[in-house]
Design an enzyme around this catalytic site. Sequence first.
Site, mmCIF file in Angstrom:
data_model
loop_
_atom_site.group_PDB
_atom_site.id
_atom_site.type_symbol
_atom_site.label_atom_id
_atom_site.label_comp_id
_atom_site.label_asym_id
_atom_site.label_seq_id
_atom_site.Cartn_x
_atom_site.Cartn_y
_atom_site.Cartn_z
ATOM 1 N N HIS A 178 -25.833 0.044 8.061
ATOM 2 C CA HIS A 178 -26.371 -1.296 8.328
ATOM 3 C C HIS A 178 -27.602 -1.208 9.224
ATOM 4 C CE1 HIS A 178 -22.652 -2.832 6.588
ATOM 5 N NE2 HIS A 178 -23.156 -4.050 6.659
ATOM 6 N N HIS A 220 -18.817 1.173 14.789
ATOM 7 C CA HIS A 220 -19.652 2.322 15.146
ATOM 8 C C HIS A 220 -19.691 2.577 16.648
ATOM 9 C CE1 HIS A 220 -21.555 3.051 11.253
ATOM 10 N NE2 HIS A 220 -21.558 1.744 11.085
HETATM 11 C C1 LIG Z 1 -25.819 1.171 -6.399
HETATM 12 C C2 LIG Z 1 -24.756 1.441 -5.414
HETATM 13 C C3 LIG Z 1 -24.144 2.786 -5.378
HETATM 14 C C4 LIG Z 1 -24.406 0.497 -4.538
HETATM 15 C C5 LIG Z 1 -23.402 0.684 -3.470
HETATM 16 C C6 LIG Z 1 -23.585 -0.393 -2.464
HETATM 17 C C7 LIG Z 1 -22.629 -0.199 -1.337
HETATM 18 C C8 LIG Z 1 -21.182 -0.306 -1.591
HETATM 19 C C9 LIG Z 1 -23.102 0.099 -0.139
HETATM 20 C C10 LIG Z 1 -22.246 0.361 1.049
HETATM 21 C C11 LIG Z 1 -22.778 -0.411 2.180
HETATM 22 C C12 LIG Z 1 -21.957 -0.106 3.401
HETATM 23 C C13 LIG Z 1 -20.590 -0.613 3.477
HETATM 24 C C14 LIG Z 1 -22.499 0.662 4.359
HETATM 25 C C15 LIG Z 1 -21.757 1.066 5.581
HETATM 26 O O1 LIG Z 1 -22.477 0.592 6.668
HETATM 27 P P1 LIG Z 1 -22.134 1.122 8.109
HETATM 28 O O2 LIG Z 1 -23.087 0.399 9.007
HETATM 29 O O3 LIG Z 1 -20.735 0.767 8.397
HETATM 30 O O4 LIG Z 1 -22.377 2.594 8.087
#
Ligand SMILES: CC(C)=CCC/C(C)=C/CC/C(C)=C/COP(=O)(O)O
Length: 258
Positions: A178, A220
């Site tokens: 994020h 985090h």
């Molecule tokens: C096209 C594709 C593979 C889309 C996946 C989109 C997706 C599920 C992204 C994950 C985003 C996410 C939960 C990130 C984690 O964020 P942190 O700040 O917790 O590391």
Amino acid sequence: MPSPRSSRERRAGSGGGRLEFLSLVSQRSPGAPDSPSHRKEPGSAAAAPLPEEDCMKLNPSFLGIALSSLLAIDLWASKRLGVCAGEDSAWGSARPLMKVVEVSGHGIPWLLGTFYGLCQSDSSAAREVLLNLLFALLLDLVLVAVVKGLVKRRRPTHNKMDMFVTISVDKYSFPSGHATRAALVCRFVLRHLVLAVPLRVLVVLWALIVSVSRVMLGRHNMTDVLFGLLLGYALYSVVEYCWLSPLSAPALFALWSH
Ligand SMILES: CC(C)=CCC/C(C)=C/CC/C(C)=C/COP(=O)(O)O
């Protein structure tokens, strides 16, 4: 293998109750006459050399001490700042709002929104900007997944894993996806969208709130978020360097021209 403690105890025991101290200097140079590996034990034929790994534990480098202190402070402060980590936390009532902030910085709305905008855009300038934003968002997802997979730092123990759509590497926390997205999108939008000053301030505030909310939600540690912000900021420079244009990638632009 004898531990330094046990050899120290043996020396203390054999020296008529006198305590002996091991100086770091003598441990640092195993060849020195006074080093523990050269010293003869009273009452024993030859002193057993100290195991290498024990010496290293007793003589950590300055960088090692600085890093472990930083990590200890990070874990302690992040836990204290995780005030929305659960419904029963100090600011538990703000957790639903923080989760809305979380969705606002999630990859899926940004990818879908950019893709939709690209399909709807009727000017070549808008198409160019949105295509590059899509490229930036995908690059960011891949980079964060690679770093998370390499570093494998677990999320804080006080985190509840109730996040909106995650992929497998999202069980790891370093760096915050994020935070990278917030910094990347913030730089991108400020550079490529013509916005009035109050809106520009709002974009920066949004990026900061998304980043701070990661620690408040307990998702985090602070270092995950700080590194994520740096990575996202740097990633924008890469995107700018590799900027896709109708001249550099004509086939890609042909796909989107109506
Ligand atoms: C096209 C594709 C593979 C889309 C996946 C989109 C997706 C599920 C992204 C994950 C985003 C996410 C939960 C990130 C984690 O964020 P942190 O700040 O917790 O590391």
